[in-house]
Design a protein around this motif. Structure first.
Motif, PDB file in Angstrom:
ATOM      1  N   PHE A   1      13.962  -3.963  -4.274  1.00 57.34           N
ATOM      2  CA  PHE A   1      13.388  -2.683  -3.684  1.00 57.34           C
ATOM      3  C   PHE A   1      14.024  -1.352  -4.615  1.00 57.34           C
ATOM      4  O   PHE A   1      13.207  -0.677  -5.292  1.00 57.34           O
ATOM      5  CB  PHE A   1      13.352  -2.626  -2.236  1.00 57.34           C
ATOM      6  CG  PHE A   1      12.429  -1.600  -1.814  1.00 57.34           C
ATOM      7  CD1 PHE A   1      11.386  -0.887  -2.313  1.00 57.34           C
ATOM      8  CD2 PHE A   1      12.346  -1.180  -0.258  1.00 57.34           C
ATOM      9  CE1 PHE A   1      10.672   0.181  -1.999  1.00 57.34           C
ATOM     10  CE2 PHE A   1      11.584  -0.306   0.245  1.00 57.34           C
ATOM     11  CZ  PHE A   1      10.515   0.367  -0.669  1.00 57.34           C
ATOM     12  N   PRO A   2      15.356  -1.118  -4.475  1.00 60.14           N
ATOM     13  CA  PRO A   2      15.731  -0.135  -5.299  1.00 60.14           C
ATOM     14  C   PRO A   2      15.427  -0.314  -6.890  1.00 60.14           C
ATOM     15  O   PRO A   2      15.155   0.730  -7.292  1.00 60.14           O
ATOM     16  CB  PRO A   2      17.596  -0.185  -4.947  1.00 60.14           C
ATOM     17  CG  PRO A   2      17.398  -0.966  -3.831  1.00 60.14           C
ATOM     18  CD  PRO A   2      16.112  -1.753  -3.645  1.00 60.14           C
ATOM     19  N   THR A   3      15.446  -1.608  -7.310  1.00 56.52           N
ATOM     20  CA  THR A   3      15.321  -1.629  -8.660  1.00 56.52           C
ATOM     21  C   THR A   3      14.004  -1.346  -9.018  1.00 56.52           C
ATOM     22  O   THR A   3      13.565  -0.755  -9.985  1.00 56.52           O
ATOM     23  CB  THR A   3      15.587  -3.045  -9.020  1.00 56.52           C
ATOM     24  OG1 THR A   3      16.754  -3.394  -9.070  1.00 56.52           O
ATOM     25  CG2 THR A   3      15.128  -3.557 -10.361  1.00 56.52           C
ATOM     26  N   GLY A   4      12.899  -1.684  -8.291  1.00 54.77           N
ATOM     27  CA  GLY A   4      11.487  -1.429  -8.594  1.00 54.77           C
ATOM     28  C   GLY A   4      11.397   0.286  -8.313  1.00 54.77           C
ATOM     29  O   GLY A   4      10.743   0.645  -9.080  1.00 54.77           O
ATOM     30  N   PHE A   5      12.120   0.746  -7.319  1.00 50.03           N
ATOM     31  CA  PHE A   5      12.097   2.200  -7.275  1.00 50.03           C
ATOM     32  C   PHE A   5      12.633   2.934  -8.334  1.00 50.03           C
ATOM     33  O   PHE A   5      12.178   3.826  -8.808  1.00 50.03           O
ATOM     34  CB  PHE A   5      12.430   2.650  -5.829  1.00 50.03           C
ATOM     35  CG  PHE A   5      12.377   3.913  -5.165  1.00 50.03           C
ATOM     36  CD1 PHE A   5      11.285   4.189  -4.434  1.00 50.03           C
ATOM     37  CD2 PHE A   5      13.447   4.930  -5.447  1.00 50.03           C
ATOM     38  CE1 PHE A   5      11.138   5.640  -4.006  1.00 50.03           C
ATOM     39  CE2 PHE A   5      13.153   6.168  -5.123  1.00 50.03           C
ATOM     40  CZ  PHE A   5      12.080   6.321  -4.218  1.00 50.03           C
TER      41      PHE A   5
ATOM     42  N   THR B   1       4.766  -0.750  -5.075  1.00 49.39           N
ATOM     43  CA  THR B   1       5.121  -0.452  -3.772  1.00 49.39           C
ATOM     44  C   THR B   1       5.694   0.895  -3.640  1.00 49.39           C
ATOM     45  O   THR B   1       5.618   1.904  -3.028  1.00 49.39           O
ATOM     46  CB  THR B   1       5.915  -1.287  -2.828  1.00 49.39           C
ATOM     47  OG1 THR B   1       5.435  -2.680  -2.683  1.00 49.39           O
ATOM     48  CG2 THR B   1       6.215  -0.797  -1.502  1.00 49.39           C
ATOM     49  N   SER B   2       6.897   1.042  -4.741  1.00 51.00           N
ATOM     50  CA  SER B   2       7.506   2.339  -4.897  1.00 51.00           C
ATOM     51  C   SER B   2       6.814   3.631  -5.443  1.00 51.00           C
ATOM     52  O   SER B   2       6.866   4.669  -4.918  1.00 51.00           O
ATOM     53  CB  SER B   2       8.913   1.929  -5.716  1.00 51.00           C
ATOM     54  OG  SER B   2       9.486   0.995  -5.175  1.00 51.00           O
ATOM     55  N   ALA B   3       5.759   3.202  -6.349  1.00 49.42           N
ATOM     56  CA  ALA B   3       4.984   4.061  -6.883  1.00 49.42           C
ATOM     57  C   ALA B   3       4.045   4.599  -5.906  1.00 49.42           C
ATOM     58  O   ALA B   3       3.549   5.862  -5.872  1.00 49.42           O
ATOM     59  CB  ALA B   3       4.171   3.474  -7.995  1.00 49.42           C
ATOM     60  N   GLN B   4       3.439   3.794  -5.000  1.00 48.38           N
ATOM     61  CA  GLN B   4       2.532   4.258  -3.855  1.00 48.38           C
ATOM     62  C   GLN B   4       3.327   5.140  -2.857  1.00 48.38           C
ATOM     63  O   GLN B   4       2.871   6.174  -2.451  1.00 48.38           O
ATOM     64  CB  GLN B   4       2.170   3.128  -2.982  1.00 48.38           C
ATOM     65  CG  GLN B   4       1.014   2.331  -3.863  1.00 48.38           C
ATOM     66  CD  GLN B   4       0.625   1.000  -3.002  1.00 48.38           C
ATOM     67  OE1 GLN B   4       1.245   0.555  -2.097  1.00 48.38           O
ATOM     68  NE2 GLN B   4      -0.451   0.445  -3.647  1.00 48.38           N
ATOM     69  N   LEU B   5       4.584   4.758  -2.631  1.00 45.32           N
ATOM     70  CA  LEU B   5       5.539   5.733  -1.894  1.00 45.32           C
ATOM     71  C   LEU B   5       5.857   7.060  -2.437  1.00 45.32           C
ATOM     72  O   LEU B   5       5.851   8.005  -1.795  1.00 45.32           O
ATOM     73  CB  LEU B   5       6.994   5.075  -1.541  1.00 45.32           C
ATOM     74  CG  LEU B   5       7.746   5.192  -0.294  1.00 45.32           C
ATOM     75  CD1 LEU B   5       7.044   5.357   0.974  1.00 45.32           C
ATOM     76  CD2 LEU B   5       9.113   4.543  -0.547  1.00 45.32           C
ATOM     77  N   LEU B   6       5.887   6.908  -3.857  1.00 50.84           N
ATOM     78  CA  LEU B   6       5.904   8.315  -4.422  1.00 50.84           C
ATOM     79  C   LEU B   6       4.767   9.052  -4.737  1.00 50.84           C
ATOM     80  O   LEU B   6       4.982  10.344  -5.187  1.00 50.84           O
ATOM     81  CB  LEU B   6       6.831   7.936  -5.626  1.00 50.84           C
ATOM     82  CG  LEU B   6       8.226   7.504  -5.543  1.00 50.84           C
ATOM     83  CD1 LEU B   6       8.641   6.685  -7.050  1.00 50.84           C
ATOM     84  CD2 LEU B   6       9.229   8.780  -5.531  1.00 50.84           C
ATOM     85  N   GLY B   7       3.706   8.489  -4.130  1.00 53.85           N
ATOM     86  CA  GLY B   7       2.488   9.550  -4.218  1.00 53.85           C
ATOM     87  C   GLY B   7       1.403   9.145  -5.571  1.00 53.85           C
ATOM     88  O   GLY B   7       0.709  10.098  -5.676  1.00 53.85           O
ATOM     89  N   ALA B   8       1.720   8.124  -6.271  1.00 51.42           N
ATOM     90  CA  ALA B   8       0.957   7.767  -7.381  1.00 51.42           C
ATOM     91  C   ALA B   8      -0.591   7.635  -6.818  1.00 51.42           C
ATOM     92  O   ALA B   8      -0.799   7.246  -5.779  1.00 51.42           O
ATOM     93  CB  ALA B   8       1.315   6.536  -7.940  1.00 51.42           C
ATOM     94  N   ALA B   9      -1.554   8.347  -7.915  1.00 51.70           N
ATOM     95  CA  ALA B   9      -3.036   8.182  -7.379  1.00 51.70           C
ATOM     96  C   ALA B   9      -3.367   6.720  -7.649  1.00 51.70           C
ATOM     97  O   ALA B   9      -4.269   6.108  -7.023  1.00 51.70           O
ATOM     98  CB  ALA B   9      -3.587   9.135  -8.304  1.00 51.70           C
TER      99      ALA B   9
END
Length: 403
Positions: free
Chosen positions: A181-185, A213-221
């Motif tokens: 999870f941190p690596t993907g983030f 998942t991280s990109a979604q959490l960060l607000g990606a469109a």
């Protein structure tokens, strides 16, 4: 003395469950241990009873025989455990604490650690900056796919969960904090993902799905995931990603069909050095992902590269690849003013924030990566299924904590 079983690499394509010594507060000689680390005192360490320990794609590189890992190396760097013993110099971590273990081993004392660059600690590996449990050329710290494991510099390294019962209830999510999870983030952050971004992630394995998942959490469109494996692409779609089937060719045309333009704001390489080309009969071509990401990332954008690249690969497709020298179109990157971030994820930079997101139900990473708990005895089967392309993140359950 308490027994200790562990998963060990036995040669290309083969892992076995073996008996190993119960940990002590001293680094002993053994497979992969740098001679300069033998006898090293670990008074600052703790011994964990393993709650969960995961099979990682980085482990799989070794098991395929694609590194210089020695036989009998105990595997496992994705560790969560309960403290059962503390060394005499441990001050804040206590027996009974349940903690996540960052896969990077870091001293907390060197210049890099003080600058939050815990993936390249200067004091834990005599070979080079940076270390990890159960991994080739990382100093020889014993891996955590075992009943018990030693964690050095415990006050610095361990992330203690605030409530034991809550931690056990959410363990299938929390176990992902040790690495993927941190690596993907990290891959998403370093590629510049923010609100409204369009993102292309190469690779739908667990790290790629964690990056999505991280990109979604960060607000990606829009989050687009590319792979050759239909089951893994289906897993990406299960939580709202768009997908690119690379058996049908390169990503640019398919991205244009999705977005109306052939490029994205941000690119993430979640594949690494065993990359394959595009098309139905794609063969290994290790620079493919990096070159295709440079092609599809918009000028002025960035590439996050959490995918593993090595300096020694006995199975490389040519002599250059065996040394980690790939035919990268750096001119493309230069002409487009692209930024690159490579290397181990500094897990401690992100793990507490991601823990809070899990504890407060802002993200369900275990569901997104299709996590499945299996026994320690079933580890060889898990490795074989993962190598065959299963769209599953295997979580080992050595001591019966997981249902």
């Amino acid at each position: 003395m308490t027994g200790n079983k562990a998963v060990a690499y036995k040669g290309p394509g083969k892992v076995e469950l073996i008996d190993i010594d119960y940990p002590s507060f001293e680094l002993k000689d053994g497979p992969g241990v740098n001679p300069a680390n033998v006898g090293r005192s670990v008074r600052h360490g703790v011994i964990l009873k393993t709650v969960a320990t995961n099979i990682c794609g980085s482990d799989q590189h070794m098991v395929r025989g694609r590194t210089t890992a020695p036989s009998d190396l105990v595997l496992g760097h994705e560790i969560t455990g309960e403290v059962v013993e503390v060394g005499p110099d441990v001050e804040f971590i206590k027996v009974g604490d349940i903690c996540s273990v960052p896969f990077n081993i870091a001293c907390g004392r060197c210049r890099n650690c003080k600058e939050r660059k815990t993936g390249i600690c200067l004091n834990v590996n005599p070979d080079r900056p940076g270390s990890a449990y159960g991994y080739v050329d990382m100093g020889g710290w014993v891996g955590g796919q075992a009943n018990y494991v030693l964690v050095p510099y415990a006050d610095w390294n361990l992330l203690k969960f605030p409530d034991k019962d809550q931690a056990l209830e959410k363990m299938m999510d929390l176990t992902m904090l040790s690495d993927i999870f941190p690596t993907g983030f990290h891959g998403a952050v370093t590629s510049g993902v923010g609100v409204g971004s369009t993102v292309y992630i190469a690779g739908a394995g667990p790290v790629g799905l964690a990056a999505a998942t991280s990109a979604q959490l960060l607000g990606a469109a829009v989050v687009i995931v590319g792979d050759l494996n239909a089951d893994r692409l289906a897993q990406a779609r299960s939580f709202g990603c768009e997908t690119v089937d690379l058996t049908q060719g390169g990503p640019a045309e398919q991205i244009e069909q999705l977005l109306g333009v052939p490029d994205v704001d941000c690119g993430v390489d979640a594949v690494g050095f065993e990359a394959r080309g595009h098309g139905h009969d794609a063969k290994e071509a290790p620079a493919t992902v990096l070159n295709s990401l440079m092609e599809v990332t918009a000028a002025g954008g960035a590439l996050g590269i959490p995918g593993l690249y090595v300096t020694g690969d006995p199975g490389g497709v040519d002599e250059a690849a065996k040394k980690g020298a790939l035919s990268i179109s750096l001119g493309t990157g230069w002409a487009k003013s692209l930024s690159f971030t490579t290397g181990q994820c500094p897990v401690m930079k992100y793990n507490r924030q991601l823990m809070m997101a899990i504890l407060h139900d802002k993200v369900h990473i275990a569901k997104n990566v299709n996590a499945k708990a299996i026994s320690l005895e079933d580890a060889p089967k898990g490795y074989a299924e993962f190598d065959a392309g299963a769209a599953t993140k295997y979580v080992l359950n050595p001591n019966g904590y997981l249902s």
